[in-house]
Design a protein around this motif. Structure first.
Motif, PDB file in Angstrom:
ATOM      1  N   GLN A 149      29.564  10.494  -4.623  1.00 53.81           N
ATOM      2  CA  GLN A 149      30.421  11.650  -4.387  1.00 53.81           C
ATOM      3  C   GLN A 149      30.194  12.665  -5.489  1.00 53.81           C
ATOM      4  O   GLN A 149      30.705  12.537  -6.580  1.00 53.81           O
ATOM      5  N   HIS A 163      38.061  12.313  -2.930  1.00 55.01           N
ATOM      6  CA  HIS A 163      38.600  11.540  -1.808  1.00 55.01           C
ATOM      7  C   HIS A 163      40.105  11.400  -2.015  1.00 55.01           C
ATOM      8  O   HIS A 163      40.635  11.786  -3.070  1.00 55.01           O
ATOM      9  N   GLN A 205      40.851  14.345   4.466  1.00 54.69           N
ATOM     10  CA  GLN A 205      40.830  12.895   4.659  1.00 54.69           C
ATOM     11  C   GLN A 205      42.247  12.411   4.932  1.00 54.69           C
ATOM     12  O   GLN A 205      43.219  13.079   4.568  1.00 54.69           O
ATOM     13  N   PHE A 245      32.247  -0.207  -1.075  1.00 53.92           N
ATOM     14  CA  PHE A 245      33.014   0.749  -1.878  1.00 53.92           C
ATOM     15  C   PHE A 245      33.462   0.005  -3.122  1.00 53.92           C
ATOM     16  O   PHE A 245      33.816  -1.172  -3.036  1.00 53.92           O
ATOM     17  N   THR A 248      37.078  -1.542  -2.844  1.00 53.18           N
ATOM     18  CA  THR A 248      37.469  -2.530  -1.827  1.00 53.18           C
ATOM     19  C   THR A 248      36.457  -3.672  -1.836  1.00 53.18           C
ATOM     20  O   THR A 248      35.281  -3.474  -2.112  1.00 53.18           O
ATOM     21  N   GLY A 279      35.930   4.523   6.554  1.00 57.65           N
ATOM     22  CA  GLY A 279      35.587   3.481   5.599  1.00 57.65           C
ATOM     23  C   GLY A 279      36.854   2.709   5.278  1.00 57.65           C
ATOM     24  O   GLY A 279      37.944   3.262   5.261  1.00 57.65           O
ATOM     25  N   ALA A 280      36.687   1.424   5.011  1.00 56.47           N
ATOM     26  CA  ALA A 280      37.884   0.606   4.790  1.00 56.47           C
ATOM     27  C   ALA A 280      37.517  -0.652   4.016  1.00 56.47           C
ATOM     28  O   ALA A 280      36.353  -0.897   3.697  1.00 56.47           O
ATOM     29  N   GLY A 281      38.532  -1.444   3.707  1.00 53.51           N
ATOM     30  CA  GLY A 281      38.268  -2.719   3.062  1.00 53.51           C
ATOM     31  C   GLY A 281      39.539  -3.316   2.488  1.00 53.51           C
ATOM     32  O   GLY A 281      40.611  -2.719   2.569  1.00 53.51           O
ATOM     33  N   GLY A 304      40.007   5.046   4.746  1.00 48.39           N
ATOM     34  CA  GLY A 304      39.965   6.499   4.606  1.00 48.39           C
ATOM     35  C   GLY A 304      39.193   7.073   5.766  1.00 48.39           C
ATOM     36  O   GLY A 304      38.101   6.604   6.071  1.00 48.39           O
TER      37      GLY A 304
HETATM   38  N1  PHE Z   1      37.389   6.885  -0.271  1.00 46.54           N
HETATM   39  C1  PHE Z   1      36.312   6.484   0.595  1.00 46.54           C
HETATM   40  C2  PHE Z   1      35.428   7.703   0.883  1.00 46.54           C
HETATM   41  O1  PHE Z   1      35.846   8.798   0.637  1.00 46.54           O
HETATM   42  C3  PHE Z   1      36.846   5.924   1.885  1.00 46.54           C
HETATM   43  C4  PHE Z   1      37.589   4.652   1.707  1.00 46.54           C
HETATM   44  C5  PHE Z   1      38.976   4.689   1.549  1.00 46.54           C
HETATM   45  C6  PHE Z   1      36.954   3.433   1.711  1.00 46.54           C
HETATM   46  C7  PHE Z   1      39.686   3.512   1.395  1.00 46.54           C
HETATM   47  C8  PHE Z   1      37.663   2.258   1.550  1.00 46.54           C
HETATM   48  C9  PHE Z   1      39.006   2.296   1.393  1.00 46.54           C
HETATM   49  O2  PHE Z   1      34.341   7.605   1.350  1.00 46.54           O
END
Ligand code: PHE
Length: 337
Positions: A149, A163, A205, A245, A248, A279-281, A304
């Protein structure tokens, strides 16, 4: 004098001149009043006669004044009513009706869905500290994933958040030691990207965070599945692909069945039948511990997603820049929907 007064009164047409007339002929300095004051100098015989005459004159003038005042007031009232008349046959003035911007619509729809599942909605700062945007999310200064990022720095410690994930940490610190935490956070984020059809240096987001005892990956999948069905219909399914990520573990990228071809393959999903939407975890134990939630007791998941992406899918918009140009030809289409 009496005749002159009445003659002048006849010419008076408005309240202002009427007042002036009254001062001149009936006021303290008027001839009538002066004469009344001088009556004392008259002898006893003429005085009552003269007094009576003055009284008659005064009464006559006052009577004339009163009727004149009534007629002027009536005339002014009529003029006012005439001026204020509304012509109901005139055509109305056209006013444009505003529309809710497609990104706002998507955010509201998503908020409704998560409110229905018992989530709170929170709000956080767009100017963030390095600490919340990175350090507390398990991204120390030398971490290579910081390059994922590209960041707008303001000072060494201050930046535009890249984010909404810093709100995971802020929310945990604020809620501590309360559990469960169930929150979503919509907001704007910033990245040093070259703007093109799929990238913008400023976009939106929606972060999601759930923390409690015994939260499992299957809870994440269940919530996302319920969300996808609520947003895109009962037939929707989601697919989790392993990803990475720093905040996570394990991490996943989450796909939806392509909303355009229902999974059969088309241009939008590049013939894969799936579309990535977030995206998640599972919240990394270090992130939980740093925010004060003992990772040997608590667990959680986070996700997110990008409302722009979802708006583009939902409304068939092919260039993200169209969402920011405020071209009325696009926005008007959302006025009546
Ligand atoms: N913050 C991550 C992004 O901007 C997305 C994300 C959020 C991933 C929460 C995992 C948990 O790409």
């Amino acid at each position: 004098l009496h005749a002159k007064a009445l003659q002048e009164l006849d010419d008076v047409q408005d309240t202002k001149r009427l007042g002036e007339w009254r001062v001149a002929y009936l006021g303290k300095k008027s001839e009538l009043t002066t004469l009344s004051k001088q009556m004392g100098q008259l002898d006893a015989q003429t005085r009552p006669l003269f007094g009576q005459l003055l009284n008659e004159r005064r009464q006559a003038l006052e009577g004339a004044f009163t009727s004149k005042r009534e007629s002027i007031e009536a005339a002014e009232q009529n003029a006012r009513l005439a001026a204020e008349t509304i012509d109901i046959t005139l055509p109305g003035r056209h006013r444009d009706v505003g529309a809710v911007h497609p990104i706002s619509r998507v955010i509201r729809d998503i908020e409704d869905i998560f409110l229905g599942m018992g989530f709170m909605i929170a709000d956080g700062p767009e100017v963030e500290t390095d600490r919340y945007n990175f350090e507390m999310l398990n991204l120390p200064k030398d971490h290579p994933a910081r390059d994922m990022q590209d960041t707008f720095y303001i000072t060494e410690e201050l930046l535009m958040r890249t984010h909404t994930s810093p709100m995971q940490v802020r929310t945990m610190e604020q809620m501590h030691p309360h559990a469960p935490i169930k929150v979503i956070v919509p907001g704007r984020v910033y990245r040093r990207d070259e703007d093109d059809a799929t990238h913008s240096h400023a976009f939106t987001q929606i972060e999601g965070l759930v923390v409690d005892k015994g939260i499992r990956m299957s809870d994440l999948k269940g919530v996302l599945e319920a969300f996808a069905k609520a947003l895109f219909g009962e037939h929707q399914r989601v697919r989790l692909r392993p990803s990475y990520f720093p905040f996570t573990e394990p991490s996943a990228e989450v796909d939806l069945v392509c909303v355009h071809c229902q999974g059969h393959g088309c241009r939008v999903c590049k013939d894969t039948g799936w579309i990535e939407i977030l995206g998640a975890g599972m919240v990394h134990p270090r992130v939980l511990d740093m925010a004060g939630y003992d990772s040997s007791i608590y667990s959680g998941f986070a996700f997110g997603m990008g409302p722009e992406r979802i708006a583009m899918l939902k409304y068939g918009i092919t260039d993200i820049r169209q969402l920011y140009q405020n071209d009325l030809r696009l926005l008007r289409q959302f006025a009546k929907v």
